[in-house]
Write a protein that holds these residues in place. Structure first.
Motif, mmCIF file in Angstrom:
data_model
loop_
_atom_site.group_PDB
_atom_site.id
_atom_site.type_symbol
_atom_site.label_atom_id
_atom_site.label_comp_id
_atom_site.label_asym_id
_atom_site.label_seq_id
_atom_site.Cartn_x
_atom_site.Cartn_y
_atom_site.Cartn_z
ATOM 1 N N ALA A 86 43.920 27.905 56.212
ATOM 2 C CA ALA A 86 44.355 28.477 54.938
ATOM 3 C C ALA A 86 44.867 29.896 55.119
ATOM 4 O O ALA A 86 44.470 30.619 56.036
ATOM 5 N N ASP A 87 45.762 30.294 54.216
ATOM 6 C CA ASP A 87 46.224 31.675 54.144
ATOM 7 C C ASP A 87 45.360 32.504 53.207
ATOM 8 O O ASP A 87 45.236 33.723 53.368
ATOM 9 N N VAL A 88 44.783 31.846 52.211
ATOM 10 C CA VAL A 88 43.986 32.533 51.209
ATOM 11 C C VAL A 88 42.868 31.601 50.757
ATOM 12 O O VAL A 88 43.031 30.377 50.735
ATOM 13 N N LEU A 89 41.715 32.167 50.417
ATOM 14 C CA LEU A 89 40.541 31.391 50.032
ATOM 15 C C LEU A 89 40.207 31.636 48.566
ATOM 16 O O LEU A 89 40.316 32.761 48.076
ATOM 17 N N VAL A 90 39.780 30.573 47.885
ATOM 18 C CA VAL A 90 39.316 30.681 46.507
ATOM 19 C C VAL A 90 37.852 30.278 46.475
ATOM 20 O O VAL A 90 37.515 29.133 46.812
ATOM 21 N N TRP A 91 36.988 31.218 46.086
ATOM 22 C CA TRP A 91 35.562 30.910 45.931
ATOM 23 C C TRP A 91 35.350 30.314 44.544
ATOM 24 O O TRP A 91 35.575 30.973 43.533
ATOM 25 N N ASP A 92 34.919 29.064 44.495
ATOM 26 C CA ASP A 92 34.634 28.355 43.249
ATOM 27 C C ASP A 92 33.131 28.416 43.035
ATOM 28 O O ASP A 92 32.374 27.633 43.590
ATOM 29 N N GLY A 93 32.691 29.359 42.230
ATOM 30 C CA GLY A 93 31.276 29.661 42.114
ATOM 31 C C GLY A 93 30.466 28.585 41.431
ATOM 32 O O GLY A 93 30.996 27.718 40.735
ATOM 33 N N GLY A 94 29.155 28.662 41.614
ATOM 34 C CA GLY A 94 28.236 27.733 40.977
ATOM 35 C C GLY A 94 27.293 28.472 40.052
ATOM 36 O O GLY A 94 26.914 29.624 40.307
ATOM 37 N N ASN A 95 26.901 27.809 38.960
ATOM 38 C CA ASN A 95 26.027 28.437 37.969
ATOM 39 C C ASN A 95 26.600 29.799 37.562
ATOM 40 O O ASN A 95 27.765 29.917 37.228
ATOM 41 N N ASN A 96 25.775 30.848 37.633
ATOM 42 C CA ASN A 96 26.266 32.208 37.363
ATOM 43 C C ASN A 96 25.974 33.109 38.563
ATOM 44 O O ASN A 96 25.715 34.300 38.414
ATOM 45 N N ASP A 97 26.021 32.516 39.756
ATOM 46 C CA ASP A 97 25.682 33.227 40.982
ATOM 47 C C ASP A 97 26.838 34.120 41.424
ATOM 48 O O ASP A 97 28.000 33.907 41.054
ATOM 49 N N PHE A 98 26.510 35.127 42.254
ATOM 50 C CA PHE A 98 27.589 35.926 42.851
ATOM 51 C C PHE A 98 28.039 35.271 44.150
ATOM 52 O O PHE A 98 27.329 34.456 44.737
ATOM 53 N N PRO A 99 29.248 35.594 44.607
ATOM 54 C CA PRO A 99 29.844 34.862 45.740
ATOM 55 C C PRO A 99 29.078 35.052 47.048
ATOM 56 O O PRO A 99 28.422 36.066 47.261
ATOM 57 N N PHE A 100 29.215 34.064 47.912
ATOM 58 C CA PHE A 100 28.665 34.142 49.261
ATOM 59 C C PHE A 100 29.624 34.862 50.205
ATOM 60 O O PHE A 100 29.236 35.233 51.311
ATOM 61 N N VAL A 101 30.884 34.983 49.788
ATOM 62 C CA VAL A 101 31.918 35.614 50.595
ATOM 63 C C VAL A 101 32.445 36.834 49.834
ATOM 64 O O VAL A 101 32.681 36.752 48.622
ATOM 65 N N ARG A 102 32.615 37.949 50.532
ATOM 66 C CA ARG A 102 33.045 39.178 49.863
ATOM 67 C C ARG A 102 34.460 39.005 49.298
ATOM 68 O O ARG A 102 35.405 38.722 50.030
ATOM 69 N N PRO A 103 34.630 39.179 47.992
ATOM 70 C CA PRO A 103 35.950 38.943 47.402
ATOM 71 C C PRO A 103 36.855 40.172 47.469
ATOM 72 O O PRO A 103 36.390 41.314 47.412
ATOM 73 N N ASP A 104 38.152 39.909 47.551
ATOM 74 C CA ASP A 104 39.160 40.958 47.388
ATOM 75 C C ASP A 104 39.582 41.071 45.928
ATOM 76 O O ASP A 104 40.058 42.124 45.508
ATOM 77 N N LEU A 105 39.403 39.992 45.191
ATOM 78 C CA LEU A 105 39.629 39.985 43.752
ATOM 79 C C LEU A 105 38.530 39.126 43.138
ATOM 80 O O LEU A 105 38.396 37.957 43.478
ATOM 81 N N HIS A 106 37.739 39.729 42.236
ATOM 82 C CA HIS A 106 36.592 39.023 41.662
ATOM 83 C C HIS A 106 36.824 38.804 40.172
ATOM 84 O O HIS A 106 36.860 39.757 39.390
ATOM 85 N N LEU A 107 36.981 37.536 39.785
ATOM 86 C CA LEU A 107 37.161 37.147 38.389
ATOM 87 C C LEU A 107 35.828 36.623 37.859
ATOM 88 O O LEU A 107 35.199 35.785 38.501
ATOM 89 N N VAL A 108 35.419 37.087 36.698
ATOM 90 C CA VAL A 108 34.153 36.662 36.106
ATOM 91 C C VAL A 108 34.405 36.180 34.682
ATOM 92 O O VAL A 108 35.024 36.877 33.891
ATOM 93 N N LEU A 109 33.902 34.971 34.386
ATOM 94 C CA LEU A 109 34.120 34.370 33.075
ATOM 95 C C LEU A 109 32.948 34.618 32.146
ATOM 96 O O LEU A 109 31.788 34.598 32.563
ATOM 97 N N VAL A 110 33.284 34.821 30.874
ATOM 98 C CA VAL A 110 32.299 34.794 29.796
ATOM 99 C C VAL A 110 32.785 33.759 28.787
ATOM 100 O O VAL A 110 33.980 33.437 28.714
ATOM 101 N N ASP A 111 31.854 33.239 28.007
ATOM 102 C CA ASP A 111 32.125 32.113 27.116
ATOM 103 C C ASP A 111 32.211 32.610 25.678
ATOM 104 O O ASP A 111 31.239 33.121 25.121
ATOM 105 N N ALA A 112 33.389 32.444 25.063
ATOM 106 C CA ALA A 112 33.572 32.891 23.684
ATOM 107 C C ALA A 112 32.684 32.142 22.702
ATOM 108 O O ALA A 112 32.450 32.616 21.592
#
Length: 453
Positions: free
Chosen positions: A222-248
């Protein structure tokens, strides 16, 4: 004072996920600590097994037992435990500290290992997708990001938060590119809910137990990796861009759960999802709460409209709604996209409890908040059989499936099934897509860890 040469007896509290990763990154090769056991919560069928010697390393030639979390005090007494490590996710802050109190009462230290100690460093750029709660829409957001990166001409590999519910040795490194791969790995329904949509989109997704080896395998193609998180845990791999979702739809659950609050405070971008289903004043209140917790993060809004494959097939009919299991159980939602789509289409939703098989009735008893929906529980053959029996014995005319998995095929159902699909849609302009595009452009100009290097 001289330090003792005797290893500190240590107990890891987990749920077959972060606990294994914490062991691998912090304790596996550390002679100063001796992990006497893991404990198991949230996921059925984990306790009573062993973390195998082949994964545990040279210090653990017999592997490590996995016990029930209820045995915490007994394990502390038996092994003289002096360190208890909490290592799972999507629980209230009070839940964490009740466990901490139990550990302290046994005389042990209570420890939370953070990102600096446990995040792996990748040789490729990483976009990570996390959330404050289970069920916010992480996976559809991760797939949106992956598709956007692929359209930029990049080779994308997804890395999924662990779901090692089978043979841990065989699941050390998993790679899924086809449905046949999922079948060969004998994936549970819960695993298929996460992996199958990536495969259906033509993408490759990695998962497993040993994330250093998983990361190396993903980086190789791969050229780039996407961490698809589980539950509400923080990533296992250090991100260069970290997107965090909240539920409206859950505006009061922004800083209520661990480690979701920490994840929110770490975010580069906060994505407020499902704004199409929430009143404007609630979305505004949510934006204010997000900015109070993380004023530096950029905030964007997205929608997640559920769509039936065939709305006419359910209109005026008695339907049984099957929802994504983790979202409805420990995610705390009374219902999900399936229920919303079915009721909007004019279906009569029946209560599955009346015909629930014993194993499914036990799930309802453990999670009394669940509404008139059936969580797609399938962690093992027995639970999968109970799910099928519950569906087949229902008085419904049609099954509405809100789970991402092809339930009709996996369970060989005889009742007609109408699927509900939900993909991320942008609301703001510029929005999330523009953020991903800017990330690609910026990394392409950066000498280190560049894309396509």
């Amino acid at each position: 004072m001289a330090q003792s040469s005797t290893p500190t007896p240590t107990l890891l509290l987990g749920a077959a996920g972060r606990d294994f990763h914490v062991f691998n990154t912090v304790y596996r090769d550390d002679p100063a600590h001796r992990v006497v056991a893991f404990t198991a919560a949230q996921i059925p069928g984990i306790a009573g097994r062993r973390y195998p010697a082949s994964l545990a390393g040279a210090l653990y030639p017999d592997g490590i037992p996995i016990e029930h979390e209820a045995s915490l005090e007994a394990l502390c007494r038996e092994h003289g435990v002096r360190r208890v490590v909490f290592a799972y996710s999507d629980v209230t802050h009070a839940h964490v500290m009740h466990l901490g109190s139990r550990a302290l009462a046994c005389g042990a230290d209570f420890v939370l290992h953070g990102p600096e100690a446990t995040m792996l460093r990748a040789g490729r750029p990483v976009v990570a997708v996390s959330a404050v709660r289970t069920g916010c829409g992480k996976s559809q957001t991760a797939r949106f990001v992956g598709a956007r990166l692929a359209r930029a001409g990049l080779r994308v590999a997804a890395l999924r938060h662990p779901m090692p519910y089978g043979d841990l040795e065989r699941e050390r490194v998993q790679r899924f590119a086809t449905r046949a791969d999922l079948d060969a790995a004998k994936c549970t329904i819960e695993e298929r809910e996460e992996y199958e949509p990536w495969v259906a989109a033509g993408a490759v997704i990695f998962a497993g137990v040993d994330y250093a080896a998983i990361l190396a395998a993903a980086e190789a193609e791969a050229d780039v990796l996407v961490w698809d998180g589980g539950n509400n845990d923080f990533p296992f791999v250090r991100p260069d861009l970290h997107l965090v979702l909240v539920d409206a739809l859950r505006p009061d659950q922004v800083t209520t759960h661990h480690p979701g609050e920490a994840v929110l405070r770490m975010a580069d971008v906060v994505v407020i999802n499902k704004v199409d289903g929430a009143p404007a004043h609630e979305v505004a209140r949510l934006v204010a709460a997000v900015r109070a917790a993380n004023p530096a993060a950029r905030v964007v809004r997205t929608a997640s409209p559920p769509r039936l494959d065939d709305a006419a097939a359910v209109r005026g009919r008695r339907v049984l709604v099957v929802e994504d299991g983790p979202t409805i159980t420990h995610g705390g939602m009374p219902y999900g996209a399936g229920f919303v789509a079915a009721t909007r289409a004019g279906a009569e939703v029946i209560d599955p409890r009346h015909r629930a098989a014993p194993a499914i009735a036990a799930v309802f008893a453990a999670h009394p908040h669940i509404g008139r929906v059936l969580p797609a529980m399938g962690y093992g053959d027995a639970q999968r059989a109970a799910l099928r029996a519950t569906i087949e014995s229902s008085t419904a005319d049609v099954v509405v499936s809100g789970t991402p998995v092809d339930l009709a095929s996996v369970l060989a159902l005889t009742k007609p099934v109408v699927r509900v699909r939900y993909e991320l849609e942008e609301v703001d302009e510029p929005g999330l897509g523009a953020i991903v595009d800017a990330f690609v452009a910026g990394r392409s100009r950066t000498p280190s860890t560049t894309i396509n290097d």
